[in-house]
Design an enzyme around this catalytic site. Structure first.
Site, PDB file in Angstrom:
ATOM      1  N   GLY A   1     -18.679  -8.110 -58.467  1.00  0.00           N
ATOM      2  CA  GLY A   1     -19.103  -8.856 -57.279  1.00  0.00           C
ATOM      3  C   GLY A   1     -20.430  -9.540 -57.521  1.00  0.00           C
TER       4      GLY A   1
ATOM      5  N   PHE B   1     -32.890 -12.338 -32.306  1.00  0.00           N
ATOM      6  CA  PHE B   1     -31.501 -12.031 -32.627  1.00  0.00           C
ATOM      7  C   PHE B   1     -31.052 -10.894 -31.722  1.00  0.00           C
ATOM      8  CE2 PHE B   1     -28.535 -12.936 -36.228  1.00  0.00           C
ATOM      9  CZ  PHE B   1     -28.941 -14.225 -36.467  1.00  0.00           C
TER      10      PHE B   1
ATOM     11  N   GLN C   1     -16.429  -5.070 -36.452  1.00  0.00           N
ATOM     12  CA  GLN C   1     -17.077  -5.848 -35.378  1.00  0.00           C
ATOM     13  C   GLN C   1     -16.340  -7.144 -35.035  1.00  0.00           C
ATOM     14  OE1 GLN C   1     -21.116  -7.685 -36.174  1.00  0.00           O
ATOM     15  NE2 GLN C   1     -21.639  -6.405 -34.433  1.00  0.00           N
TER      16      GLN C   1
ATOM     17  N   HIS D   1     -16.598 -10.777 -33.049  1.00  0.00           N
ATOM     18  CA  HIS D   1     -17.515 -11.772 -32.496  1.00  0.00           C
ATOM     19  C   HIS D   1     -16.727 -12.510 -31.414  1.00  0.00           C
ATOM     20  CE1 HIS D   1     -20.206 -15.148 -32.152  1.00  0.00           C
ATOM     21  NE2 HIS D   1     -21.047 -14.593 -32.972  1.00  0.00           N
TER      22      HIS D   1
ATOM     23  N   LEU E   1     -16.666 -19.491 -37.051  1.00  0.00           N
ATOM     24  CA  LEU E   1     -17.627 -19.001 -36.066  1.00  0.00           C
ATOM     25  C   LEU E   1     -18.273 -20.137 -35.266  1.00  0.00           C
ATOM     26  CD1 LEU E   1     -19.143 -16.317 -35.329  1.00  0.00           C
ATOM     27  CD2 LEU E   1     -20.880 -17.033 -36.954  1.00  0.00           C
TER      28      LEU E   1
ATOM     29  N   GLU F   1     -23.519 -18.092 -31.373  1.00  0.00           N
ATOM     30  CA  GLU F   1     -23.959 -17.640 -30.065  1.00  0.00           C
ATOM     31  C   GLU F   1     -25.004 -18.590 -29.494  1.00  0.00           C
ATOM     32  OE1 GLU F   1     -23.247 -13.287 -30.392  1.00  0.00           O
ATOM     33  OE2 GLU F   1     -25.335 -13.278 -29.756  1.00  0.00           O
TER      34      GLU F   1
ATOM     35  N   ARG G   1     -22.014  -8.680 -27.808  1.00  0.00           N
ATOM     36  CA  ARG G   1     -20.789  -9.163 -28.449  1.00  0.00           C
ATOM     37  C   ARG G   1     -19.563  -8.338 -28.157  1.00  0.00           C
ATOM     38  NH1 ARG G   1     -22.227 -10.440 -34.688  1.00  0.00           N
ATOM     39  NH2 ARG G   1     -23.621 -12.109 -34.150  1.00  0.00           N
TER      40      ARG G   1
ATOM     41  N   HIS H   1     -15.494 -10.010 -37.528  1.00  0.00           N
ATOM     42  CA  HIS H   1     -16.671 -10.593 -38.166  1.00  0.00           C
ATOM     43  C   HIS H   1     -17.256  -9.736 -39.292  1.00  0.00           C
ATOM     44  CE1 HIS H   1     -19.964 -13.341 -38.446  1.00  0.00           C
ATOM     45  NE2 HIS H   1     -20.860 -12.514 -37.979  1.00  0.00           N
TER      46      HIS H   1
ATOM     47  N   GLU I   1     -21.759  -5.230 -48.164  1.00  0.00           N
ATOM     48  CA  GLU I   1     -20.815  -4.998 -47.069  1.00  0.00           C
ATOM     49  C   GLU I   1     -19.670  -4.066 -47.463  1.00  0.00           C
ATOM     50  OE1 GLU I   1     -19.712  -8.540 -44.873  1.00  0.00           O
ATOM     51  OE2 GLU I   1     -18.204  -7.428 -43.747  1.00  0.00           O
TER      52      GLU I   1
ATOM     53  N   ARG J   1     -23.098  -3.094 -36.064  1.00  0.00           N
ATOM     54  CA  ARG J   1     -24.202  -3.706 -36.809  1.00  0.00           C
ATOM     55  C   ARG J   1     -24.979  -4.678 -35.923  1.00  0.00           C
ATOM     56  NH1 ARG J   1     -24.730  -8.965 -39.742  1.00  0.00           N
ATOM     57  NH2 ARG J   1     -22.952  -9.548 -38.491  1.00  0.00           N
TER      58      ARG J   1
HETATM   59  C1  LIG Z   1     -19.631 -16.707 -41.204  1.00  0.00           C
HETATM   60  C2  LIG Z   1     -20.574 -15.546 -41.421  1.00  0.00           C
HETATM   61  C3  LIG Z   1     -21.884 -15.633 -41.004  1.00  0.00           C
HETATM   62  C4  LIG Z   1     -22.744 -14.547 -41.211  1.00  0.00           C
HETATM   63  N1  LIG Z   1     -24.048 -14.654 -40.814  1.00  0.00           N
HETATM   64  C5  LIG Z   1     -24.915 -13.635 -41.043  1.00  0.00           C
HETATM   65  C6  LIG Z   1     -26.302 -13.750 -40.705  1.00  0.00           C
HETATM   66  O1  LIG Z   1     -26.766 -14.785 -40.233  1.00  0.00           O
HETATM   67  N2  LIG Z   1     -27.104 -12.684 -40.934  1.00  0.00           N
HETATM   68  C7  LIG Z   1     -26.640 -11.524 -41.492  1.00  0.00           C
HETATM   69  O2  LIG Z   1     -27.424 -10.580 -41.694  1.00  0.00           O
HETATM   70  N3  LIG Z   1     -25.335 -11.378 -41.856  1.00  0.00           N
HETATM   71  C8  LIG Z   1     -24.470 -12.419 -41.645  1.00  0.00           C
HETATM   72  N4  LIG Z   1     -23.163 -12.279 -42.027  1.00  0.00           N
HETATM   73  C9  LIG Z   1     -22.760 -11.091 -42.801  1.00  0.00           C
HETATM   74  C10 LIG Z   1     -23.283 -11.192 -44.245  1.00  0.00           C
HETATM   75  O3  LIG Z   1     -23.286 -12.543 -44.644  1.00  0.00           O
HETATM   76  C11 LIG Z   1     -22.435 -10.389 -45.240  1.00  0.00           C
HETATM   77  O4  LIG Z   1     -22.284  -9.069 -44.790  1.00  0.00           O
HETATM   78  C12 LIG Z   1     -23.081 -10.348 -46.632  1.00  0.00           C
HETATM   79  O5  LIG Z   1     -23.442 -11.641 -47.047  1.00  0.00           O
HETATM   80  C13 LIG Z   1     -22.145  -9.711 -47.661  1.00  0.00           C
HETATM   81  O6  LIG Z   1     -22.713  -9.816 -48.951  1.00  0.00           O
HETATM   82  P1  LIG Z   1     -22.100  -9.018 -50.197  1.00  0.00           P
HETATM   83  O7  LIG Z   1     -22.946  -9.326 -51.362  1.00  0.00           O
HETATM   84  O8  LIG Z   1     -21.891  -7.614 -49.819  1.00  0.00           O
HETATM   85  O9  LIG Z   1     -20.649  -9.642 -50.376  1.00  0.00           O
HETATM   86  P2  LIG Z   1     -20.101 -11.208 -50.637  1.00  0.00           P
HETATM   87  O10 LIG Z   1     -21.219 -12.154 -50.470  1.00  0.00           O
HETATM   88  O11 LIG Z   1     -18.937 -11.266 -49.780  1.00  0.00           O
HETATM   89  O12 LIG Z   1     -19.750 -11.145 -52.171  1.00  0.00           O
HETATM   90  C14 LIG Z   1     -18.641 -10.418 -52.673  1.00  0.00           C
HETATM   91  C15 LIG Z   1     -18.494 -10.698 -54.150  1.00  0.00           C
HETATM   92  O13 LIG Z   1     -17.497  -9.844 -54.687  1.00  0.00           O
HETATM   93  C16 LIG Z   1     -16.620 -10.572 -55.521  1.00  0.00           C
HETATM   94  N5  LIG Z   1     -15.324  -9.870 -55.549  1.00  0.00           N
HETATM   95  C17 LIG Z   1     -14.614  -9.381 -54.511  1.00  0.00           C
HETATM   96  N6  LIG Z   1     -13.489  -8.789 -54.951  1.00  0.00           N
HETATM   97  C18 LIG Z   1     -13.493  -8.894 -56.317  1.00  0.00           C
HETATM   98  C19 LIG Z   1     -12.608  -8.492 -57.350  1.00  0.00           C
HETATM   99  N7  LIG Z   1     -11.462  -7.853 -57.095  1.00  0.00           N
HETATM  100  N8  LIG Z   1     -12.942  -8.779 -58.630  1.00  0.00           N
HETATM  101  C20 LIG Z   1     -14.072  -9.456 -58.927  1.00  0.00           C
HETATM  102  N9  LIG Z   1     -14.947  -9.857 -57.978  1.00  0.00           N
HETATM  103  C21 LIG Z   1     -14.659  -9.578 -56.693  1.00  0.00           C
HETATM  104  C22 LIG Z   1     -16.585 -11.946 -54.895  1.00  0.00           C
HETATM  105  O14 LIG Z   1     -16.182 -12.913 -55.848  1.00  0.00           O
HETATM  106  C23 LIG Z   1     -18.053 -12.120 -54.483  1.00  0.00           C
HETATM  107  O15 LIG Z   1     -18.817 -12.588 -55.574  1.00  0.00           O
HETATM  108  C24 LIG Z   1     -22.279 -13.356 -41.827  1.00  0.00           C
HETATM  109  C25 LIG Z   1     -20.963 -13.272 -42.258  1.00  0.00           C
HETATM  110  C26 LIG Z   1     -20.109 -14.350 -42.037  1.00  0.00           C
HETATM  111  C27 LIG Z   1     -18.678 -14.195 -42.477  1.00  0.00           C
END
Ligand SMILES: Cc1cc2nc3c(=O)[nH]c(=O)nc-3n(C[C@H](O)[C@H](O)[C@H](O)COP(=O)(O)OP(=O)(O)OC[C@H]3O[C@@H](n4cnc5c(N)ncnc54)[C@H](O)[C@@H]3O)c2cc1C
Length: 585
Positions: A12, A117, A231, A233, A243, A246, A286, A354, A378, A389
């Site tokens: 990831g 927020f 969660q 939204h 999305l 809000e 929410r 969400h 996440e 959250r």
């Molecule tokens: C539309 C939207 C708006 C948001 N806005 C906010 C905000 O304003 N503030 C806030 O705090 N949170 C926000 N969130 C939540 C937050 O963005 C996410 O929880 C966070 O960015 C997740 O980051 P991560 O690094 O855990 O995963 P991700 O950024 O989802 O990265 C996952 C990685 O894993 C890789 N991966 C997955 N499965 C495999 C596999 N089988 N093999 C190889 N690679 C794999 C993917 O390629 C990717 O690189 C928002 C979420 C969404 C959907």
């Protein structure tokens, strides 16, 4: 099979994975890091975050305030030692991002700007215009390029973990460009694969959020924690789930039902919040807004569309000038994705999934129950988010616990013997390869990915959605079992090797079925209502029996086994949950 040897494998390359890689490279540049991602890193879902990242910044704020808001918002399911660590690390991590070049928005006097927020009683959300996730991911990605010890494997899809004698020793992955399977042999593995919103039909989550890493850890023997907490939204676009911020309600947008009636006045939106931001009905919490939608639907007062029922978000009274000034993105999204110009027509909206609060069970060091296996972001449940959250905590979480996972992996390398049982690694990798080969051979079953995925999505929404009951969860559990049985008959439509997206989607569906089942059974067993988990048959929070994390353990061919662990309480005893208003993302 091709073997790639490394010290630490990170699965990831979103915010959490990149932050972990940088932490390792900074601590010891001689440690080799292999960073694999099923998409190019900048396409990870982190890029989609708009609103911001929380961390104490103002003089009138304190760690204690951030701690209290997080624990209260999580309905006391958060582990308080983890929250304590998180709130202290948050400003350090956000400042570190600044030093790496993240263009945080500023006040006219040059200080970092913070915005309000939901649930944060003091303004503490750092932002970079309305593209915070984009800028954060860019900053991390660019920074990671400085370190030669980080080797990237973009568009590699990881399928299985390799665990030898209770120690995680790597993983297998398909190089999507060629279809070739590789074995990554490593002395520590960090999973950072993001959430699993795609198990539901309507979600703000990108198509790649299919819970792969959760399923990999789960099948390898790590429990999934607190999976029942997911969660909603209240305002996503029908069909795509995109999305609608809000902020549109913050600017004065109104929610009306099919009769043009502001239905929120008929609902109790929870205990009063002293914040002036929460006076208006549309700025209620929410989860309660999503629940009010559910009741309107039951009363037949929602609007039918081909993509399910909706209500209307009416912005027309704001006028074109204000909409263009304050909500240009909303106008753009509504016009492009539902063909509605909010200046002239109300926008159809509905609650959409969400964020996944639950995930891979980790301790405060991002360590799982398998030696050498860590998880962050996440996909993990550490847990700071508890039963609900607070918006803007997760962008900070991926930094704080991504870094922590990297540090923990470095520590374990120092203690670990570099000798690994190569034969055992081969054996497991071959078993994973054989599983994929079987998919190519299967024919005549007639089941399709899209058919099974739709059935899974539908049953998650109807049985494990905004409100749950014993009967609805049992029904969904039976449907998922049936889907799992039929999954064995799935037939690959595409038998080629180059960019076989059909194959990837089958593997993703397999992961989603596992995660969905863990969610349903965890929800069935939690006989209370708390945060995002609302039961119509057990409407009260029950601290006596359920102030405990649920742990779902994988059982091949059967329902997961559910056990419980007490929530860590350090200084905040459970009380009444009082919400904040304002924007959450
Ligand atoms: C539309 C939207 C708006 C948001 N806005 C906010 C905000 O304003 N503030 C806030 O705090 N949170 C926000 N969130 C939540 C937050 O963005 C996410 O929880 C966070 O960015 C997740 O980051 P991560 O690094 O855990 O995963 P991700 O950024 O989802 O990265 C996952 C990685 O894993 C890789 N991966 C997955 N499965 C495999 C596999 N089988 N093999 C190889 N690679 C794999 C993917 O390629 C990717 O690189 C928002 C979420 C969404 C959907």
């Amino acid at each position: 099979m091709n073997i790639i040897k490394t010290d630490v494998l990170i699965i990831g390359a979103g915010g959490a994975g990149l932050r972990a890689a940088i932490a390792i490279a900074e601590l010891d540049p001689s440690i080799q890091v292999a960073l694999i991602s099923k998409v190019y890193p900048m396409r990870s879902h982190t890029v989609a975050a708009e609103g911001g990242a929380a961390g104490v910044a103002r003089e009138d704020d304190s760690f204690e305030n951030h701690f209290n808001d997080t624990v209260t918002g999580g309905d006391w399911m958060s582990d308080q030692d983890a929250v304590e660590f998180f709130v202290h690390e948050a400003p350090k991590e956000l400042t570190q991002m600044e030093h790496w070049g993240c263009p945080w928005s500023r006040k006219p006097d040059g200080h970092i700007a913070v915005r309000p927020f939901g649930g944060m009683k003091v303004e503490r959300t750092w932002y970079a215009a309305d593209k915070t996730g984009f800028h954060m991911l860019h900053t991390l990605f660019q920074t990671s390029l400085k370190f030669p010890s980080i080797q990237r494997f973009d568009e590699y899809y990881s399928t299985d973990l390799i665990v030898v004698d209770g120690c995680c020793r790597g993983a297998t992955a398909i190089e999507m460009r060629s279809g070739q399977m590789h074995t990554f042999s490593a002395r520590a593995v960090i999973i950072a694969t993001g959430g699993a919103g795609r198990i539901f039909p309507f979600t703000t989550n990108g198509a790649i959020k299919t819970g792969d890493g959760m399923a990999m850890a789960y099948r390898a023997g790590v429990a999934l924690k607190d999976m029942e907490f997911i969660q909603y939204h209240p305002t996503g676009l029908p069909g795509t789930g995109i999305l609608i911020t809000e902020g549109s309600r913050g600017e004065g947008g109104l929610l009306v039902n099919k009769d043009g009636y502001r239905y929120l006045q008929d609902y109790d939106l929870g205990p009063p919040d002293p914040s002036p931001r929460n006076k208006a009905m549309e700025l209620g919490p929410r989860d309660r807004l999503s629940q009010a939608f559910w009741h309107e639907q039951k009363k037949g007062r929602t609007i039918k569309t081909p993509h399910g029922d909706v209500v209307h978000l009416d912005l027309r009274h704001l006028g074109e000038k204000k909409i263009n000034e304050r909500l240009p993105m909303v106008r753009e999204l509504a016009t492009a994705y539902v063909g509605v110009d909010p200046v002239y027509e109300p926008i159809p909206v509905r609650p959409v999934i969400h964020y996944t609060m639950g995930g891979i069970d980790t301790d405060i060091n991002a360590a799982t129950s398998i030696d050498g296996l860590f998880a962050a972001g996440e996909c993990a449940c550490v847990s700071i988010n508890g039963a609900n959250r607070l918006g803007s905590n997760s962008l900070t979480e991926i930094l704080v616990f991504g870094a922590r996972a990297g540090q923990s992996a470095v520590q374990i390398l120092a203690a670990d013997s570099p000798q690994v049982d190569e034969a055992a690694i081969h054996e497991q990798a071959n078993a994973a390869k054989a599983r994929i080969a079987d998919l190519f051979l299967a024919s005549g079953g007639g089941e399709t990915v899209s058919g099974l995925r739709r059935e899974m999505n539908d049953t998650m929404e109807s049985g494990a959605g905004i409100y749950r009951t014993d009967a609805s969860l049992r029904e969904s559990s039976a449907v998922i079992k049936d889907i799992r049985r039929r999954f064995a008959d799935i037939e690959l439509q595409d038998k080629s090797n180059v960019y076989n997206t059909d194959l990837i989607q089958v593997l993703e569906l397999g992961a989603m079925i596992d995660v969905a089942q863990a969610l349903i059974i965890s929800a069935l067993e939690r006989k209370e209502s708390r945060g995002s988990h609302q039961r119509l048959d057990f409407t009260e929070r029950d601290d006596k029996s359920y102030l405990r994390h649920s742990l779902a353990s994988f059982v091949k061919g059967g329902d997961p086994e559910i056990s419980y662990r007490d929530v860590t309480i350090t200084r905040s005893q459970p009380g009444e949950r009082v919400y904040g208003g304002g924007e959450q993302k």
